[in-house]
Motif scaffolding. Structure first.
Motif, PDB file in Angstrom:
ATOM      1  N   LEU A 192       0.838  -1.206   0.000  1.00 44.09           N
ATOM      2  CA  LEU A 192       0.000   0.000   0.000  1.00 44.09           C
ATOM      3  C   LEU A 192       0.868   1.249   0.000  1.00 44.09           C
ATOM      4  CD1 LEU A 192      -2.803  -0.807   2.598  1.00 44.09           C
ATOM      5  CD2 LEU A 192      -3.071  -0.513   0.140  1.00 44.09           C
ATOM      6  N   LEU A 193       1.913   1.215   0.868  1.00 42.64           N
ATOM      7  CA  LEU A 193       2.803   2.373   0.968  1.00 42.64           C
ATOM      8  C   LEU A 193       3.560   2.571  -0.349  1.00 42.64           C
ATOM      9  CD1 LEU A 193       4.537   2.357   4.450  1.00 42.64           C
ATOM     10  CD2 LEU A 193       2.955   4.044   3.511  1.00 42.64           C
ATOM     11  N   ALA A 196       1.342   4.130  -2.827  1.00 38.34           N
ATOM     12  CA  ALA A 196       1.152   5.554  -2.558  1.00 38.34           C
ATOM     13  C   ALA A 196       2.355   6.343  -3.043  1.00 38.34           C
ATOM     14  CB  ALA A 196       0.922   5.784  -1.071  1.00 38.34           C
ATOM     15  N   GLU A 197       3.555   5.781  -2.813  1.00 39.09           N
ATOM     16  CA  GLU A 197       4.757   6.498  -3.234  1.00 39.09           C
ATOM     17  C   GLU A 197       4.888   6.500  -4.760  1.00 39.09           C
ATOM     18  OE1 GLU A 197       8.340   5.572  -1.008  1.00 39.09           O
ATOM     19  OE2 GLU A 197       7.156   5.614   0.831  1.00 39.09           O
ATOM     20  N   ASP A 198       4.494   5.375  -5.378  1.00 40.22           N
ATOM     21  CA  ASP A 198       4.514   5.331  -6.843  1.00 40.22           C
ATOM     22  C   ASP A 198       3.572   6.369  -7.438  1.00 40.22           C
ATOM     23  OD1 ASP A 198       6.308   3.338  -6.806  1.00 40.22           O
ATOM     24  OD2 ASP A 198       4.868   1.704  -7.177  1.00 40.22           O
ATOM     25  N   THR A 205       3.401  12.234   3.385  1.00 37.33           N
ATOM     26  CA  THR A 205       1.974  12.179   3.028  1.00 37.33           C
ATOM     27  C   THR A 205       1.501  10.739   2.929  1.00 37.33           C
ATOM     28  OG1 THR A 205       2.750  12.650   0.808  1.00 37.33           O
ATOM     29  CG2 THR A 205       1.495  14.381   1.888  1.00 37.33           C
ATOM     30  N   ALA A 206       2.393   9.848   2.469  1.00 35.82           N
ATOM     31  CA  ALA A 206       2.007   8.439   2.416  1.00 35.82           C
ATOM     32  C   ALA A 206       1.714   7.933   3.821  1.00 35.82           C
ATOM     33  CB  ALA A 206       3.124   7.609   1.784  1.00 35.82           C
ATOM     34  N   THR A 211      -0.678   4.939   6.454  1.00 37.24           N
ATOM     35  CA  THR A 211      -0.347   4.277   7.715  1.00 37.24           C
ATOM     36  C   THR A 211      -1.240   4.751   8.854  1.00 37.24           C
ATOM     37  OG1 THR A 211       1.909   4.308   6.929  1.00 37.24           O
ATOM     38  CG2 THR A 211       1.585   3.642   9.198  1.00 37.24           C
ATOM     39  N   TRP A 212      -1.377   6.061   8.989  1.00 39.10           N
ATOM     40  CA  TRP A 212      -2.080   6.609  10.136  1.00 39.10           C
ATOM     41  C   TRP A 212      -3.528   6.126  10.236  1.00 39.10           C
ATOM     42  CZ3 TRP A 212      -1.369   8.217  14.761  1.00 39.10           C
ATOM     43  CH2 TRP A 212      -2.378   8.924  15.417  1.00 39.10           C
ATOM     44  N   PRO A 213      -4.325   6.161   9.133  1.00 39.95           N
ATOM     45  CA  PRO A 213      -5.704   5.668   9.271  1.00 39.95           C
ATOM     46  C   PRO A 213      -5.759   4.209   9.702  1.00 39.95           C
ATOM     47  CG  PRO A 213      -5.435   6.834   7.204  1.00 39.95           C
ATOM     48  CD  PRO A 213      -4.077   6.705   7.798  1.00 39.95           C
TER      49      PRO A 213
END
Lengths: 295, 268
Positions: A192-193, A196-198, A205-206, A211-213
């Motif tokens: 997932l991370l 997001a970075e891709d 922001t990723a 991660t945070w949610p």
């Protein structure tokens, strides 16, 4: 059979959990007396109705009025909640990076890391608090170390201050914060991370959007698990705190064991319970919701 | 897998250092010759001799172990029943109250639980001693057991129980011969948790113990209040050692059981 399985623990909890609260409430409305037990009135059913009426007539809210009049009590409540809040934030600050790093660690390490977090939790709470006395004392290891490095010129007074209480709480409650956060991050798919970075997110922001949610349910559970018991904490303030560390658990203890004023101790307990009812209910709802969602 | 970043390595190192250094210092200084705890004066095991010869500690330890054994056992029975009833029964009168009473003791400040139980024991005229501590510990420990067992029951395949019932088992037989063996690891874990919680408890025991029964934490607390002593360091080291060995053995055993079950699942 299910009826029996419900009835036995139900009755046990009614008698040993609910009835005691009714008794505490009743004694909080009674008056202090020099007798055994040290309060009046006591319920005397042999006099029948008149006894019962007289019993209820003798109850009053005097002790609660007393609590509002004496500065000590509301200051103690306020400072307990404040100490609990600050310690919860500190524990989160220390615990989150550890839980996060654990969830990023290679799969093979994770059981061992879990073990290392759980082990202190199984070891006596009292011993873990005691260990800090030798470290924080004026001639203790921390002061010796800082003097040796030349960081300070003379020993700092840490033991018997509120700082020592914060250290003690963070130390003993840390596993309660790490474990729920780790549990929610552990299930996270690292791809997932990467996705997001891709898609052009920065690492920060990723973290914030991915991660945070996912970590939030664990963070909330961890905060409740630290905050609620800390408000009524007794062992840590009485061993590490000083005379200026006001905590309501200690006040209740002294009211009961030193002053032997059972009615006031009961009133202190009732108010403490009322303060904690809101977080306890919120915590239960949070847990139920998570269970239903997680299955 | 990207591996651990430097930040993660630093957090883990500092975090575990924070968790373990205080205990390491405690253990190391229990072998200190000097009466002064913070000054090293050579290796000695004399404080362990002092602990072993201290009758008061030994008596208290024996009371503590007995209390923990009985309360953990009763709590495991009650907690397992409560968890099973909550999971298998739909709506019934008083369900909310029941689940509230199971969850509340988990977060209830110990001073309140202790005070309220003491007042109950006095109201019904029960003499304070081993029995009252056992009753008190059972009450809060059964809630922990129930949470541990429920989490296992959630992932339990109900059709196994239904099959047993279809094959003519009574509900009790289905429970003892199908459900119980499957949830046994959680029940054992619950017992261990209840046992340790009871060993560890100071506050509730202080309220509910009478002059006839002093537990080890009460004894330790009253001497710790007077300051640090090498004897308490030695006693703490013994306790830490026993707990560490116990936890390691339990985790190895449970891991072995998991691998065995996985192997059986593959073979079968």
């Amino acid at each position: 059979m299910l009826r029996l399985f419900t009835a036995i623990p139900y009755v046990w909890l009614l008698i040993l959990f609910l009835v005691p609260f009714a008794i505490v409430t009743k004694i909080s409305l009674s008056d202090y007396a020099i007798s055994i037990p040290p309060y009046t009135p006591t319920l005397d059913l042999s006099e029948g109705w008149a006894g019962l009426r007289g019993f209820f007539a003798a109850l009053d809210v005097e002790n609660f009025v007393f609590l509002t009049e004496d500065d000590l009590y509301w200051k103690a409540y306020l400072s307990s909640v404040q100490i609990a809040l600050v310690s919860t934030v500190l524990t989160l600050g220390v615990g989150f990076p550890i839980a996060y790093a654990m969830s990023r660690a290679p799969e093979a390490w994770r059981p061992a890391l879990m073990m290392l977090v759980i082990l202190p939790f199984w070891t006596s709470f009292l011993i873990r608090v005691y260990a800090w006395i030798g470290i924080l004392a004026n001639e203790g290891f921390l002061n010796q170390f800082m003097l040796w490095t030349g960081l300070i010129a003379e020993p700092l007074q840490i033991l018997n201050t509120t700082t020592a209480v914060y250290i003690g709480i963070v130390y003993t409650y840390l596993p309660f914060m790490i474990l729920p956060i780790y549990a929610s991050l552990d299930r996270m798919d690292p791809s997932l991370l990467e996705a997001a970075e891709d898609l052009g997110c920065s690492r920060l922001t990723a973290f914030w959007h991915v991660t945070w949610p996912l970590a939030r349910p664990g963070v909330i559970a961890g905060c409740f698990l630290v905050f609620i018991p800390t408000v009524g904490e007794f062992v840590i303030p009485s061993l590490l705190g000083g005379s200026d560390t006001l905590m309501i658990g200690k006040v209740l203890w002294e009211e009961f064991f030193s002053n032997r004023d059972w009615p006031v101790a009961s009133a202190v307990a009732i108010i403490l319970l009322l303060i904690l009812v809101i977080p306890i209910v919120l915590f239960q709802r949070h847990e139920t919701r998570q269970r239903e969602r997680g299955g | 897998m990207r591996g651990l970043s430097a930040f993660n390595i630093v957090s883990l190192t500092l975090g575990f250092a924070f968790l373990y250094i205080p205990m390491v210092i405690l253990v190391v200084y229990s072998f200190n010759e000097s009466k002064l705890v913070t000054v090293w004066a050579g290796f000695s095991t004399k404080w362990y001799g002092e602990v072993v010869r201290n009758e008061a500690f030994l008596d208290a330890a024996w009371v503590t172990v007995r209390v923990a054994f009985f309360s953990a056992t009763v709590a495991t029975v009650l907690g397992t029943m409560a968890a099973y009833a909550m999971m298998r029964r739909g709506a019934f009168v008083g369900r909310t109250l029941f689940s509230g009473m199971i969850y509340a003791p988990l977060v209830m400040p110990e001073v309140i639980t202790g005070l309220s139980l003491l007042l109950l024991f006095i109201a019904i005229g029960l003499d304070r001693g081993v029995l009252t501590i056992v009753l008190a510990h059972t009450t809060f420990a059964m809630c922990y057991v129930s949470v541990v067992v429920s989490s296992r029951l959630v992932s339990f395949d109900r059709s196994l129980e239904e099959a047993a019932l279809d094959l003519g088992c009574t509900p009790l037989q289905a429970f003892t011969s199908v459900t119980l063996p499957i949830i046994a690891p959680a029940v054992i874990a619950g017992w261990l948790l209840a046992f340790t919680l009871s060993l560890d408890d100071l506050v509730i025991a202080s309220f509910t113990a009478g002059p006839s029964a002093t537990t080890l934490p009460i004894k330790i607390f009253s001497s710790v209040r007077l300051g640090v002593s090498p004897e308490i360091n030695a006693l703490s080291t013994i306790i830490i050692g026993i707990v560490t060995v116990g936890v390691l053995v339990a985790s190895v055993l449970s891991k072995r059981q998991i691998t065995r079950r996985q192997r059986e699942a593959v073979d079968g």
